[in-house]
Design an enzyme around this catalytic site. Structure first.
Site, PDB file in Angstrom:
ATOM      1  N   THR A  13       0.727  -1.252   0.000  1.00 40.20           N
ATOM      2  CA  THR A  13       0.000   0.000   0.000  1.00 40.20           C
ATOM      3  C   THR A  13       0.754   1.298   0.000  1.00 40.20           C
ATOM      4  OG1 THR A  13      -2.214   0.589   0.614  1.00 40.20           O
ATOM      5  CG2 THR A  13      -0.622   0.816   2.319  1.00 40.20           C
ATOM      6  N   SER A 136       4.550   1.873   1.533  1.00 37.83           N
ATOM      7  CA  SER A 136       5.721   1.700   0.684  1.00 37.83           C
ATOM      8  C   SER A 136       5.995   2.901  -0.205  1.00 37.83           C
ATOM      9  CB  SER A 136       5.545   0.454  -0.194  1.00 37.83           C
ATOM     10  OG  SER A 136       5.308  -0.672   0.603  1.00 37.83           O
TER      11      SER A 136
END
Length: 184
Positions: A13, A136
């Protein structure tokens, strides 16, 4: 497997929130990855809570995030939607409860007045510029959003969408299956 090894293997995500002109938008991509494999492309990582007045996005372990979302929702109900108080009460519980302490997730939470990042380290952070990015691709999405805020007249939702698309073009753990919620 240690916690660090698990985090290195399970990534998912990018969540981004932007405030502009009295509106706030919070969005996230839909990718869930295990090692080098995409497990899911259309996961929903954005939720509305407390009479749709609070939007929450989560990054990290989905199971941990759902456990925290349930507790956070209960705190919002207990404190009549007071986002700041609910966030502080959640982190207090998160830091002191033996069962909650190891949960690996971050919550980006917004209402009309506040944008907060809630962490398991006992932190409730409110950025000066109203931009929150986690996961991320969070740093890439933040950079894109800041540039778009300075160089365009786009509304909050459009900035979130374009910034997440930019992050998806760079971060292999982020895709273009984007969900965005806005207030008001």
């Amino acid at each position: 497997m240690t916690d660090t090894e698990a985090q290195d293997r399970f990534r998912s995500t990018t969540i981004l929130s932007v405030r502009r002109d009295g509106k706030v938008a919070l969005g996230g991509d839909g990718q869930v990855t295990f090692n080098e494999t995409v497990l899911k492309a259309r996961a929903v990582k954005i939720r509305r809570l407390h009479q749709d007045e609070v939007i929450v996005g989560f990054a990290g372990s989905a199971g941990d995030a759902f456990a925290l979302l349930g507790r956070f929702s209960a705190k919002l109900e207990s404190y009549q939607g007071n986002l700041l108080r609910s966030a502080h009460e959640l982190v207090k519980e998160w830091r002191t409860d033996k069962m909650l302490r190891p949960l690996q997730s971050l919550l980006a939470t917004v209402n009309l007045e506040h944008s907060l990042l809630i962490t398991g380290n006992g932190e409730v952070l409110e950025p000066d510029d109203g931009i929150i990015g986690v996961g991320s691709g969070g740093p890439m999405a933040i950079a894109a959003a800041r540039a778009l805020m300075q160089e365009t007249d786009l509304d909050a939702a459009s900035i979130v969408k374009k910034s997440l698309e930019i992050a998806a073009g760079i971060c292999v753990y982020t895709n273009r299956e984007i969900q965005i919620e806005t207030l008001p």
